[in-house]
Scaffold this active site. Sequence first.
Site, short mmCIF file in Angstrom:
data_model
loop_
_atom_site.label_atom_id
_atom_site.label_comp_id
_atom_site.label_asym_id
_atom_site.label_seq_id
_atom_site.Cartn_x
_atom_site.Cartn_y
_atom_site.Cartn_z
N LYS A 168 0.97 -1.32 -0.21
CA LYS A 168 -0.30 0.12 0.10
C LYS A 168 0.85 1.14 0.24
CE LYS A 168 -2.48 3.37 1.63
NZ LYS A 168 -1.78 5.17 1.82
N GLU A 243 9.53 1.91 10.67
CA GLU A 243 10.45 3.04 10.62
C GLU A 243 9.55 4.67 10.35
OE1 GLU A 243 12.35 5.21 9.05
OE2 GLU A 243 12.19 4.87 6.89
N CYS A 277 13.56 11.71 6.46
CA CYS A 277 12.94 11.46 8.81
C CYS A 277 14.54 11.60 9.37
CB CYS A 277 12.42 9.65 8.19
SG CYS A 277 13.28 8.07 7.38
N GLU A 375 9.23 16.36 14.71
CA GLU A 375 9.74 16.65 13.50
C GLU A 375 8.65 17.53 13.04
OE1 GLU A 375 10.87 12.20 10.61
OE2 GLU A 375 8.55 12.80 11.41
#
Length: 469
Positions: A168, A243, A277, A375
Amino acid sequence: MRHLYLNGAWQPSASGESIDVVNPATEELTDRVPAGSPDDVEAAVAAARAALPAWSGTAPAERGKVLAAAAALIRERSDQIARIISTDMGAPYGLATKVQTLMPAQVLDSYAHLAETYDFDARRIGNSRILREPVGVVGAITPWNYPLHQIVCKVGPALAAGCTVVLKPSEVAPLAAFALAGVFDEVGLPPGVFNMLSGRGPVIGEALAAHPGVDMVSFTGSTRAGRRVAALAAETVKRVALELGGKSASVVLPDADLPAAVRATVANAFLNSGQTCSAWTRMIVHRDQYDEAVALAVEAAAGYTVGDPFDEGTRLGPLVSAAQRDRVIRYINRGQEEGARLVAGGTDRPLERGFYVAPTVFAGVAPGMAIEQEEIFGPVLSIIPYSRGEDEAVAIADGTPYGLAGAVWSGDEERAVALARRLRTGQVSINGGRFNPLAPFGGYKQSGIGRELGEFGLEEYLETKSLQL
Protein backbone atom coordinates in the site's frame (compact mmCIF):
# COMPACT_ATOMS: atom_id res chain seq x y z
CA MET A 1 -8.03 6.05 -14.33
CA ARG A 2 -5.32 3.54 -13.47
CA HIS A 3 -5.99 0.06 -12.07
CA LEU A 4 -4.71 -1.88 -9.07
CA TYR A 5 -2.14 -4.65 -9.55
CA LEU A 6 -3.69 -7.84 -8.16
CA ASN A 7 -2.70 -11.46 -8.69
CA GLY A 8 -0.47 -10.68 -11.64
CA ALA A 9 -2.91 -8.44 -13.54
CA TRP A 10 -4.13 -4.83 -13.65
CA GLN A 11 -7.66 -4.79 -12.23
CA PRO A 12 -10.15 -2.03 -11.36
CA SER A 13 -10.86 -1.31 -7.73
CA ALA A 14 -14.02 -2.71 -6.22
CA SER A 15 -14.75 0.79 -4.88
CA GLY A 16 -14.94 2.51 -8.27
CA GLU A 17 -13.60 5.65 -6.55
CA SER A 18 -10.42 7.59 -7.30
CA ILE A 19 -7.82 9.83 -5.67
CA ASP A 20 -6.41 12.91 -7.42
CA VAL A 21 -2.64 13.13 -7.85
CA VAL A 22 -1.39 16.73 -7.82
CA ASN A 23 1.95 18.07 -9.08
CA PRO A 24 3.32 20.03 -6.07
CA ALA A 25 5.34 22.37 -8.29
CA THR A 26 2.37 23.50 -10.36
CA GLU A 27 -0.61 22.61 -8.13
CA GLU A 28 -2.18 20.97 -11.19
CA LEU A 29 -3.92 17.61 -11.42
CA THR A 30 -1.62 15.13 -13.15
CA ASP A 31 -3.30 11.75 -12.64
CA ARG A 32 -5.93 9.75 -10.79
CA VAL A 33 -5.41 6.46 -9.00
CA PRO A 34 -7.93 4.03 -7.52
CA ALA A 35 -9.12 4.55 -3.96
CA GLY A 36 -8.94 0.91 -2.94
CA SER A 37 -11.49 -0.74 -0.68
CA PRO A 38 -11.51 -3.45 2.01
CA ASP A 39 -12.75 -5.85 -0.68
CA ASP A 40 -9.56 -5.12 -2.64
CA VAL A 41 -7.53 -5.94 0.45
CA GLU A 42 -9.32 -9.26 0.77
CA ALA A 43 -8.57 -10.10 -2.86
CA ALA A 44 -4.91 -9.09 -2.56
CA VAL A 45 -4.31 -11.04 0.65
CA ALA A 46 -6.01 -14.10 -0.82
CA ALA A 47 -3.75 -13.88 -3.89
CA ALA A 48 -0.65 -13.47 -1.74
CA ARG A 49 -1.59 -16.45 0.46
CA ALA A 50 -2.25 -18.63 -2.57
CA ALA A 51 1.13 -17.70 -4.10
CA LEU A 52 3.11 -18.20 -0.88
CA PRO A 53 3.78 -21.97 -0.98
CA ALA A 54 5.26 -21.94 -4.48
CA TRP A 55 7.26 -18.73 -4.03
CA SER A 56 8.67 -19.72 -0.63
CA GLY A 57 9.58 -23.08 -2.14
CA THR A 58 11.45 -21.47 -5.04
CA ALA A 59 15.22 -21.74 -4.73
CA PRO A 60 16.59 -18.50 -3.23
CA ALA A 61 18.98 -18.07 -6.16
CA GLU A 62 16.01 -18.11 -8.54
CA ARG A 63 14.27 -15.46 -6.45
CA GLY A 64 17.46 -13.44 -6.66
CA LYS A 65 17.47 -13.62 -10.45
CA VAL A 66 14.03 -12.04 -10.59
CA LEU A 67 15.15 -9.21 -8.30
CA ALA A 68 18.29 -8.65 -10.39
CA ALA A 69 16.16 -8.46 -13.54
CA ALA A 70 13.90 -5.90 -11.86
CA ALA A 71 16.92 -3.81 -10.80
CA ALA A 72 18.25 -3.86 -14.36
CA LEU A 73 14.90 -2.73 -15.74
CA ILE A 74 14.72 0.13 -13.22
CA ARG A 75 18.15 1.29 -14.37
CA GLU A 76 17.05 1.05 -17.99
CA ARG A 77 14.01 3.20 -17.19
CA SER A 78 15.74 5.51 -14.72
CA ASP A 79 15.00 8.69 -16.67
CA GLN A 80 11.31 7.85 -17.00
CA ILE A 81 10.95 6.82 -13.34
CA ALA A 82 12.89 9.85 -12.08
CA ARG A 83 10.59 12.15 -14.05
CA ILE A 84 7.58 10.41 -12.53
CA ILE A 85 8.98 10.98 -9.03
CA SER A 86 9.89 14.63 -9.69
CA THR A 87 6.39 15.31 -10.97
CA ASP A 88 4.72 13.26 -8.24
CA MET A 89 6.44 14.60 -5.12
CA GLY A 90 8.70 17.47 -6.21
CA ALA A 91 12.25 16.16 -5.84
CA PRO A 92 14.72 17.94 -8.13
CA TYR A 93 15.37 15.78 -11.18
CA GLY A 94 19.02 15.09 -10.32
CA LEU A 95 18.07 13.91 -6.83
CA ALA A 96 15.16 11.93 -8.24
CA THR A 97 17.56 10.14 -10.58
CA LYS A 98 20.50 9.41 -8.28
CA VAL A 99 18.85 8.90 -4.90
CA GLN A 100 15.20 8.21 -5.65
CA THR A 101 15.71 5.83 -8.60
CA LEU A 102 19.25 4.47 -8.98
CA MET A 103 19.73 3.82 -5.26
CA PRO A 104 16.58 1.63 -5.13
CA ALA A 105 18.02 -0.34 -8.06
CA GLN A 106 21.21 -0.77 -6.04
CA VAL A 107 19.18 -1.96 -3.04
CA LEU A 108 17.31 -4.50 -5.18
CA ASP A 109 20.65 -5.75 -6.50
CA SER A 110 21.91 -6.16 -2.95
CA TYR A 111 18.95 -8.41 -2.14
CA ALA A 112 19.41 -10.34 -5.37
CA HIS A 113 22.95 -11.05 -4.15
CA LEU A 114 21.82 -11.91 -0.61
CA ALA A 115 19.18 -14.30 -1.93
CA GLU A 116 21.98 -16.21 -3.63
CA THR A 117 24.56 -16.05 -0.83
CA TYR A 118 22.66 -16.03 2.47
CA ASP A 119 22.68 -19.47 4.07
CA PHE A 120 19.13 -20.08 5.25
CA ASP A 121 19.84 -23.34 7.11
CA ALA A 122 23.56 -23.71 7.82
CA ARG A 123 23.72 -22.97 11.52
CA ARG A 124 23.92 -25.80 14.06
CA ILE A 125 23.74 -25.58 17.85
CA GLY A 126 24.51 -28.89 19.56
CA ASN A 127 22.10 -31.45 18.15
CA SER A 128 19.86 -28.75 16.59
CA ARG A 129 19.76 -27.50 13.03
CA ILE A 130 18.56 -23.89 12.75
CA LEU A 131 16.41 -22.94 9.77
CA ARG A 132 15.49 -19.45 8.59
CA GLU A 133 12.15 -19.46 6.78
CA PRO A 134 9.93 -16.74 5.25
CA VAL A 135 7.58 -15.08 7.70
CA GLY A 136 4.70 -15.37 5.19
CA VAL A 137 2.43 -12.71 3.71
CA VAL A 138 3.77 -9.18 4.27
CA GLY A 139 1.69 -6.02 4.29
CA ALA A 140 4.01 -3.15 3.30
CA ILE A 141 2.81 0.42 3.94
CA THR A 142 5.10 3.10 2.56
CA PRO A 143 5.38 6.93 2.60
CA TRP A 144 5.60 9.63 -0.06
CA ASN A 145 9.00 11.20 0.62
CA TYR A 146 11.14 8.50 -1.04
CA PRO A 147 8.32 6.72 -2.87
CA LEU A 148 10.38 4.07 -4.69
CA HIS A 149 13.25 3.65 -2.24
CA GLN A 150 11.00 3.03 0.75
CA ILE A 151 9.06 0.42 -1.22
CA VAL A 152 12.20 -1.39 -2.34
CA CYS A 153 13.56 -1.41 1.23
CA LYS A 154 10.56 -3.58 2.18
CA VAL A 155 9.64 -5.47 -0.98
CA GLY A 156 13.23 -6.38 -1.88
CA PRO A 157 14.08 -8.29 1.32
CA ALA A 158 10.57 -9.73 1.63
CA LEU A 159 10.73 -11.28 -1.84
CA ALA A 160 14.33 -12.43 -1.33
CA ALA A 161 13.25 -14.16 1.88
CA GLY A 162 10.46 -16.01 0.08
CA CYS A 163 7.56 -13.93 1.37
CA THR A 164 4.69 -12.62 -0.74
CA VAL A 165 3.66 -8.97 -0.51
CA VAL A 166 0.67 -6.67 -0.52
CA LEU A 167 1.93 -3.12 -0.96
CA LYS A 168 0.00 0.00 0.00
CA PRO A 169 1.94 3.08 -1.21
CA SER A 170 1.15 6.60 -0.05
CA GLU A 171 -1.82 8.09 -1.84
CA VAL A 172 0.00 11.45 -1.85
CA ALA A 173 2.73 10.30 -4.27
CA PRO A 174 1.70 6.87 -5.57
CA LEU A 175 2.96 6.79 -9.15
CA ALA A 176 6.39 5.22 -8.51
CA ALA A 177 4.58 2.19 -7.08
CA PHE A 178 2.69 1.79 -10.34
CA ALA A 179 5.99 1.96 -12.23
CA LEU A 180 7.47 -0.74 -9.98
CA ALA A 181 4.42 -2.98 -10.44
CA GLY A 182 4.95 -2.65 -14.18
CA VAL A 183 8.59 -3.69 -13.75
CA PHE A 184 7.69 -6.77 -11.70
CA ASP A 185 5.01 -7.70 -14.21
CA GLU A 186 7.47 -7.46 -17.09
CA VAL A 187 10.23 -9.52 -15.44
CA GLY A 188 7.81 -12.37 -14.85
CA LEU A 189 7.21 -12.35 -11.11
CA PRO A 190 4.59 -15.07 -10.56
CA PRO A 191 0.97 -13.92 -10.02
CA GLY A 192 0.11 -13.10 -6.42
CA VAL A 193 3.71 -12.75 -5.23
CA PHE A 194 3.51 -8.95 -5.43
CA ASN A 195 0.23 -7.03 -5.21
CA MET A 196 -0.20 -3.26 -5.15
CA LEU A 197 -3.22 -1.38 -3.77
CA SER A 198 -3.46 2.39 -3.96
CA GLY A 199 -5.77 3.99 -1.44
CA ARG A 200 -6.08 5.91 1.79
CA GLY A 201 -4.32 4.85 4.97
CA PRO A 202 -7.40 4.55 7.20
CA VAL A 203 -8.99 2.23 4.63
CA ILE A 204 -6.24 0.13 3.02
CA GLY A 205 -3.45 0.52 5.57
CA GLU A 206 -5.59 -0.28 8.58
CA ALA A 207 -7.23 -3.24 6.83
CA LEU A 208 -3.81 -4.69 6.04
CA ALA A 209 -2.50 -4.16 9.57
CA ALA A 210 -5.53 -5.87 11.09
CA HIS A 211 -5.96 -8.68 8.53
CA PRO A 212 -5.54 -12.19 10.01
CA GLY A 213 -4.14 -13.41 6.69
CA VAL A 214 -1.20 -10.99 6.91
CA ASP A 215 1.71 -12.45 8.88
CA MET A 216 3.79 -9.28 9.12
CA VAL A 217 3.23 -5.58 8.57
CA SER A 218 6.12 -3.27 7.74
CA PHE A 219 5.32 0.43 8.02
CA THR A 220 7.26 3.62 7.35
CA GLY A 221 5.70 6.93 8.31
CA SER A 222 4.89 9.14 11.27
CA THR A 223 5.20 7.93 14.83
CA ARG A 224 1.52 8.66 15.39
CA ALA A 225 0.48 6.45 12.47
CA GLY A 226 3.00 3.82 13.54
CA ARG A 227 1.33 3.53 16.93
CA ARG A 228 -1.98 2.91 15.20
CA VAL A 229 -0.50 0.22 12.93
CA ALA A 230 1.11 -1.52 15.91
CA ALA A 231 -2.13 -1.47 17.89
CA LEU A 232 -4.10 -2.99 15.01
CA ALA A 233 -1.45 -5.62 14.35
CA ALA A 234 -1.40 -6.62 18.01
CA GLU A 235 -4.93 -7.99 17.73
CA THR A 236 -3.64 -10.84 15.55
CA VAL A 237 -0.17 -10.95 17.18
CA LYS A 238 1.62 -10.45 13.87
CA ARG A 239 5.17 -9.28 13.47
CA VAL A 240 5.59 -5.52 13.13
CA ALA A 241 8.48 -3.49 11.71
CA LEU A 242 8.23 0.28 12.10
CA GLU A 243 10.47 2.98 10.62
CA LEU A 244 9.12 6.21 12.10
CA GLY A 245 10.01 9.81 12.80
CA GLY A 246 13.29 11.49 13.61
CA LYS A 247 14.78 14.66 15.00
CA SER A 248 18.42 13.86 14.41
CA ALA A 249 21.31 15.88 15.81
CA SER A 250 24.59 16.88 14.22
CA VAL A 251 27.02 17.34 17.13
CA VAL A 252 29.98 19.58 16.33
CA LEU A 253 32.87 19.31 18.78
CA PRO A 254 35.27 22.26 19.23
CA ASP A 255 38.14 20.55 17.38
CA ALA A 256 36.04 19.85 14.26
CA ASP A 257 36.47 21.40 10.83
CA LEU A 258 33.64 23.86 11.46
CA PRO A 259 33.00 25.05 7.87
CA ALA A 260 32.87 21.45 6.60
CA ALA A 261 30.58 20.38 9.45
CA VAL A 262 28.17 23.26 8.90
CA ARG A 263 28.02 22.83 5.12
CA ALA A 264 27.34 19.10 5.43
CA THR A 265 24.73 19.58 8.16
CA VAL A 266 22.84 22.19 6.13
CA ALA A 267 22.96 19.90 3.08
CA ASN A 268 21.61 16.97 5.09
CA ALA A 269 18.89 19.05 6.77
CA PHE A 270 17.67 20.38 3.41
CA LEU A 271 17.96 17.13 1.42
CA ASN A 272 14.71 16.38 -0.39
CA SER A 273 13.42 19.77 0.83
CA GLY A 274 13.83 18.53 4.39
CA GLN A 275 11.40 15.67 3.80
CA THR A 276 13.79 13.01 5.11
CA CYS A 277 13.14 11.14 8.34
CA SER A 278 16.87 10.86 9.12
CA ALA A 279 17.69 14.53 8.36
CA TRP A 280 20.09 16.27 10.76
CA THR A 281 17.65 19.04 11.64
CA ARG A 282 19.40 20.06 14.88
CA MET A 283 23.00 21.32 14.87
CA ILE A 284 24.58 21.36 18.31
CA VAL A 285 27.61 23.66 18.49
CA HIS A 286 29.89 24.84 21.31
CA ARG A 287 29.09 28.34 22.56
CA ASP A 288 32.57 29.61 21.62
CA GLN A 289 31.93 28.74 17.94
CA TYR A 290 28.22 29.46 17.87
CA ASP A 291 28.18 32.84 16.13
CA GLU A 292 30.56 31.61 13.45
CA ALA A 293 28.47 28.47 12.93
CA VAL A 294 25.29 30.51 12.55
CA ALA A 295 26.95 32.81 9.99
CA LEU A 296 28.24 29.80 8.04
CA ALA A 297 24.81 28.19 8.07
CA VAL A 298 23.14 31.35 6.78
CA GLU A 299 25.74 31.55 4.01
CA ALA A 300 25.19 27.90 3.09
CA ALA A 301 21.40 28.23 3.11
CA ALA A 302 21.63 31.11 0.63
CA GLY A 303 23.00 28.67 -1.94
CA TYR A 304 19.86 26.50 -1.92
CA THR A 305 17.93 27.77 -4.91
CA VAL A 306 14.20 27.07 -4.74
CA GLY A 307 12.55 26.27 -8.04
CA ASP A 308 10.99 23.91 -10.52
CA PRO A 309 12.27 20.33 -10.07
CA PHE A 310 13.28 20.19 -13.75
CA ASP A 311 15.31 23.43 -13.73
CA GLU A 312 19.00 22.63 -13.69
CA GLY A 313 19.84 25.15 -10.97
CA THR A 314 17.16 24.01 -8.51
CA ARG A 315 18.40 22.58 -5.22
CA LEU A 316 15.09 22.69 -3.33
CA GLY A 317 11.88 21.56 -4.94
CA PRO A 318 8.41 22.05 -3.44
CA LEU A 319 7.04 20.23 -0.45
CA VAL A 320 4.79 17.37 -1.42
CA SER A 321 1.42 19.01 -0.72
CA ALA A 322 -0.35 22.12 0.48
CA ALA A 323 -0.97 20.39 3.82
CA GLN A 324 2.74 19.72 4.27
CA ARG A 325 3.69 23.27 3.33
CA ASP A 326 1.16 24.66 5.80
CA ARG A 327 2.48 22.37 8.53
CA VAL A 328 6.03 23.65 8.03
CA ILE A 329 4.88 27.28 8.01
CA ARG A 330 3.10 26.72 11.31
CA TYR A 331 6.33 25.43 12.85
CA ILE A 332 8.30 28.42 11.55
CA ASN A 333 5.77 30.76 13.14
CA ARG A 334 5.84 28.77 16.37
CA GLY A 335 9.62 28.91 16.53
CA GLN A 336 9.51 32.69 16.45
CA GLU A 337 6.71 32.79 19.00
CA GLU A 338 8.81 30.67 21.38
CA GLY A 339 11.76 33.06 21.10
CA ALA A 340 14.04 31.45 18.52
CA ARG A 341 15.74 33.87 16.13
CA LEU A 342 14.98 33.50 12.42
CA VAL A 343 18.25 34.11 10.55
CA ALA A 344 17.38 32.70 7.12
CA GLY A 345 14.20 31.91 5.23
CA GLY A 346 10.83 32.25 6.86
CA THR A 347 7.18 32.13 5.87
CA ASP A 348 7.18 34.26 2.71
CA ARG A 349 6.35 32.22 -0.39
CA PRO A 350 9.45 31.85 -2.60
CA LEU A 351 7.31 31.36 -5.74
CA GLU A 352 3.74 32.35 -6.55
CA ARG A 353 2.73 28.84 -7.55
CA GLY A 354 3.66 25.53 -5.94
CA PHE A 355 4.00 24.25 -2.39
CA TYR A 356 7.39 25.86 -1.72
CA VAL A 357 9.05 26.85 1.56
CA ALA A 358 12.26 28.87 1.71
CA PRO A 359 15.35 27.20 3.25
CA THR A 360 15.07 28.28 6.88
CA VAL A 361 17.60 28.51 9.71
CA PHE A 362 16.87 29.29 13.37
CA ALA A 363 19.46 30.48 15.89
CA GLY A 364 18.88 30.93 19.60
CA VAL A 365 17.09 27.60 19.82
CA ALA A 366 16.79 26.14 23.31
CA PRO A 367 16.11 22.53 24.30
CA GLY A 368 12.39 21.98 24.77
CA MET A 369 11.20 24.33 22.05
CA ALA A 370 8.75 22.72 19.62
CA ILE A 371 11.11 23.26 16.67
CA GLU A 372 13.83 21.46 18.67
CA GLN A 373 11.64 18.56 19.82
CA GLU A 374 9.18 17.81 17.03
CA GLU A 375 9.67 16.50 13.51
CA ILE A 376 8.89 19.32 11.07
CA PHE A 377 9.60 17.53 7.77
CA GLY A 378 10.61 20.60 5.85
CA PRO A 379 13.77 22.65 5.12
CA VAL A 380 14.20 23.98 8.66
CA LEU A 381 17.47 23.77 10.66
CA SER A 382 17.71 24.62 14.37
CA ILE A 383 21.11 25.59 15.81
CA ILE A 384 21.54 24.92 19.53
CA PRO A 385 24.51 25.99 21.68
CA TYR A 386 26.18 24.02 24.44
CA SER A 387 28.88 25.22 26.82
CA ARG A 388 29.52 22.60 29.52
CA GLY A 389 31.29 19.96 27.44
CA GLU A 390 30.39 16.69 25.77
CA ASP A 391 27.99 15.51 28.47
CA GLU A 392 25.73 18.49 27.76
CA ALA A 393 25.99 17.96 24.00
CA VAL A 394 24.96 14.31 24.38
CA ALA A 395 22.08 15.24 26.69
CA ILE A 396 20.74 17.70 24.13
CA ALA A 397 21.18 15.25 21.26
CA ASP A 398 19.35 12.51 23.18
CA GLY A 399 16.74 14.85 24.62
CA THR A 400 13.93 14.12 22.15
CA PRO A 401 11.58 11.12 21.84
CA TYR A 402 13.41 10.07 18.67
CA GLY A 403 16.61 8.20 17.88
CA LEU A 404 16.92 7.54 14.16
CA ALA A 405 20.18 9.06 12.94
CA GLY A 406 22.79 11.69 13.67
CA ALA A 407 26.30 12.96 13.07
CA VAL A 408 29.43 13.72 15.10
CA TRP A 409 32.24 16.00 13.95
CA SER A 410 35.73 16.10 15.48
CA GLY A 411 39.33 16.39 14.36
CA ASP A 412 39.99 13.27 16.43
CA GLU A 413 38.14 10.31 14.89
CA GLU A 414 38.44 8.19 18.03
CA ARG A 415 36.88 11.01 20.06
CA ALA A 416 34.04 11.25 17.55
CA VAL A 417 33.43 7.49 17.66
CA ALA A 418 33.44 7.52 21.47
CA LEU A 419 30.75 10.22 21.50
CA ALA A 420 28.74 8.44 18.78
CA ARG A 421 28.66 5.33 20.98
CA ARG A 422 26.91 7.39 23.65
CA LEU A 423 24.11 8.59 21.36
CA ARG A 424 20.87 6.60 21.55
CA THR A 425 20.28 6.53 17.85
CA GLY A 426 20.35 3.89 15.14
CA GLN A 427 22.86 5.36 12.69
CA VAL A 428 25.61 7.96 13.13
CA SER A 429 27.80 9.57 10.48
CA ILE A 430 31.37 10.32 11.62
CA ASN A 431 32.89 13.41 9.98
CA GLY A 432 30.59 13.11 6.99
CA GLY A 433 30.78 9.36 6.43
CA ARG A 434 28.50 8.64 3.50
CA PHE A 435 25.27 6.66 3.62
CA ASN A 436 25.78 2.91 3.18
CA PRO A 437 22.80 1.05 1.64
CA LEU A 438 24.15 -2.26 2.98
CA ALA A 439 24.30 -1.12 6.61
CA PRO A 440 21.29 -1.55 8.94
CA PHE A 441 18.95 1.45 9.08
CA GLY A 442 16.40 2.01 11.83
CA GLY A 443 15.80 3.73 15.11
CA TYR A 444 15.86 3.70 18.88
CA LYS A 445 13.00 4.95 21.08
CA GLN A 446 10.00 6.30 19.15
CA SER A 447 11.86 6.16 15.84
CA GLY A 448 10.80 2.59 15.35
CA ILE A 449 11.25 -1.16 15.70
CA GLY A 450 13.48 -3.31 13.50
CA ARG A 451 16.02 -2.59 10.80
CA GLU A 452 16.03 -2.18 7.03
CA LEU A 453 18.74 -2.69 4.41
CA GLY A 454 21.39 -5.36 3.99
CA GLU A 455 21.45 -8.65 5.85
CA PHE A 456 19.71 -7.14 8.88
CA GLY A 457 16.86 -6.06 6.63
CA LEU A 458 16.55 -9.55 5.14
CA GLU A 459 16.36 -11.16 8.57
CA GLU A 460 13.34 -9.01 9.51
CA TYR A 461 11.34 -11.15 7.06
CA LEU A 462 12.56 -14.54 8.33
CA GLU A 463 11.18 -16.84 11.01
CA THR A 464 13.50 -19.12 13.00
CA LYS A 465 12.91 -22.86 13.35
CA SER A 466 15.04 -25.44 15.12
CA LEU A 467 15.21 -29.13 14.25
CA GLN A 468 16.45 -31.44 17.01
CA LEU A 469 18.38 -34.30 15.36
